[in-house]
Design an enzyme around this catalytic site. Structure first.
Site, PDB file in Angstrom:
ATOM      1  N   GLU A 123       0.807  -1.223   0.000  1.00  0.00           N
ATOM      2  CA  GLU A 123       0.000   0.000   0.000  1.00  0.00           C
ATOM      3  C   GLU A 123       0.846   1.282   0.000  1.00  0.00           C
ATOM      4  O   GLU A 123       0.706   2.138   0.881  1.00  0.00           O
ATOM      5  CB  GLU A 123      -0.967  -0.004   1.184  1.00  0.00           C
ATOM      6  CG  GLU A 123      -1.912  -1.208   1.173  1.00  0.00           C
ATOM      7  CD  GLU A 123      -2.829  -1.249   2.383  1.00  0.00           C
ATOM      8  OE1 GLU A 123      -2.809  -0.298   3.192  1.00  0.00           O
ATOM      9  OE2 GLU A 123      -3.565  -2.238   2.528  1.00  0.00           O
ATOM     10  N   ASN A 147       1.978  -4.774  -3.285  1.00  0.00           N
ATOM     11  CA  ASN A 147       0.575  -5.080  -3.006  1.00  0.00           C
ATOM     12  C   ASN A 147      -0.192  -3.782  -2.767  1.00  0.00           C
ATOM     13  O   ASN A 147       0.267  -2.910  -2.027  1.00  0.00           O
ATOM     14  CB  ASN A 147       0.492  -5.977  -1.764  1.00  0.00           C
ATOM     15  CG  ASN A 147      -0.863  -6.620  -1.575  1.00  0.00           C
ATOM     16  OD1 ASN A 147      -1.405  -7.228  -2.493  1.00  0.00           O
ATOM     17  ND2 ASN A 147      -1.413  -6.523  -0.375  1.00  0.00           N
ATOM     18  N   HIS A 171     -10.582  -5.980  -2.129  1.00  0.00           N
ATOM     19  CA  HIS A 171     -11.693  -5.892  -1.176  1.00  0.00           C
ATOM     20  C   HIS A 171     -12.834  -5.114  -1.835  1.00  0.00           C
ATOM     21  O   HIS A 171     -12.655  -3.960  -2.226  1.00  0.00           O
ATOM     22  CB  HIS A 171     -11.263  -5.154   0.097  1.00  0.00           C
ATOM     23  CG  HIS A 171     -10.181  -5.832   0.863  1.00  0.00           C
ATOM     24  ND1 HIS A 171     -10.353  -7.038   1.494  1.00  0.00           N
ATOM     25  CD2 HIS A 171      -8.891  -5.459   1.106  1.00  0.00           C
ATOM     26  CE1 HIS A 171      -9.234  -7.389   2.110  1.00  0.00           C
ATOM     27  NE2 HIS A 171      -8.332  -6.456   1.884  1.00  0.00           N
ATOM     28  N   GLU A 190      -6.459 -10.520  -1.550  1.00  0.00           N
ATOM     29  CA  GLU A 190      -7.278 -10.348  -0.339  1.00  0.00           C
ATOM     30  C   GLU A 190      -8.770 -10.250  -0.684  1.00  0.00           C
ATOM     31  O   GLU A 190      -9.496  -9.459  -0.096  1.00  0.00           O
ATOM     32  CB  GLU A 190      -6.834  -9.098   0.431  1.00  0.00           C
ATOM     33  CG  GLU A 190      -5.354  -9.078   0.777  1.00  0.00           C
ATOM     34  CD  GLU A 190      -4.918  -7.835   1.527  1.00  0.00           C
ATOM     35  OE1 GLU A 190      -5.769  -7.202   2.188  1.00  0.00           O
ATOM     36  OE2 GLU A 190      -3.721  -7.489   1.466  1.00  0.00           O
ATOM     37  N   ASP A 246     -12.576 -10.324  -0.892  1.00  0.00           N
ATOM     38  CA  ASP A 246     -13.801 -10.592  -0.131  1.00  0.00           C
ATOM     39  C   ASP A 246     -14.895  -9.660  -0.624  1.00  0.00           C
ATOM     40  O   ASP A 246     -14.638  -8.549  -1.075  1.00  0.00           O
ATOM     41  CB  ASP A 246     -13.608 -10.489   1.387  1.00  0.00           C
ATOM     42  CG  ASP A 246     -12.835  -9.275   1.847  1.00  0.00           C
ATOM     43  OD1 ASP A 246     -12.768  -8.277   1.099  1.00  0.00           O
ATOM     44  OD2 ASP A 246     -12.287  -9.301   2.960  1.00  0.00           O
TER      45      ASP A 246
END
Length: 229
Positions: free
Chosen positions: A42, A84, A120, A150, A152
């Protein structure tokens, strides 16, 4: 997320030495046993098109990113090294900033091998159709591996289990069409998800298995997307 003693390092040479020692120790310890690393996580603003104004940037400038990759590469030349980032498939300005950053790192011969897209989907809907595939393709065209790291997809007042399944199917399909290397879901079952606390509500139910570890429609949708490839 930095410990206080790192935030107290305002001398560039001391901070750089601390970062180098940390990366060398961790990556070196698992040399030959861990095949890829999330080296920089990030580095961009949450919703903007600039680098995040963090302590490393304040003291070392943007060169801290490339330096981290070079140190990790020296510690284990065989490992694949990733950057990432979150929300890039949803925010065009951030996607452009990510691609510009990658181009700069590659132009400087930084040993970066892949990009992780966190993915996400906080709104339960996902990005517009085709956006994820276009981003994955753009990164693959630069010679990089791409992984969803990641994933979801929470339920909302407007979406149900079938909507969730369709979104999972679409994103997995787009990722594979673009050339993703792998897809990781951020958790196993709905009883153990960070999104309940992060979104401030119960039963976000964002994963492939329910709280009793029974597969949900989203599970079957992901299998169907994988079978189609």
């Amino acid at each position: 997320g930095l410990p206080a003693w790192v935030r107290d390092l305002d001398d560039p040479a001391e901070l750089e030495a601390a970062i180098d020692a940390h990366i060398t120790t961790v990556v070196g310890r698992y040399r030959g046993r861990v095949d890829r690393w999330d080296v920089v996580n990030e580095p961009l603003q949450i919703s903007g098109g600039e680098l995040d104004q963090n302590h490393l940037l304040d003291v070392l400038g943007p060169a801290y990113i490339g330096q981290a990759f070079r140190v990790a590469h020296r510690a284990d030349p065989a490992a694949r090294l990733y950057l990432n980032e979150n929300l890039v498939e949803r925010l065009p300005v951030k996607a452009a900033a990510l691609l510009a950053l990658i181009d700069q790192l590659l132009a400087e011969d930084v040993p970066i091998h892949g990009v992780g897209l966190q993915a996400h989907q906080f709104d339960g809907v996902g990005p517009p159709a085709g956006e994820l595939a276009r981003l994955v393709t753009a990164l693959r065209d630069r010679g990089l591996d791409v992984a969803i790291t990641e994933l979801d997809i929470p339920l909302t007042q407007e979406t149900g289990l079938q909507d969730q399944a369709e979104t999972y199917h679409r994103l997995v399909t787009e990722c594979l069409e673009g050339g993703c290397r792998e897809i990781t879901v951020w958790g196993v079952d709905d009883a153990h998800t960070w999104l309940d606390q992060f979104l401030g509500r119960e039963h976000t139910d964002p994963l492939l298995f329910d709280k009793d570890l029974r597969p949900k429609p989203a599970y079957d949708a992901v299998l169907d997307a994988l079978d189609d490839r």
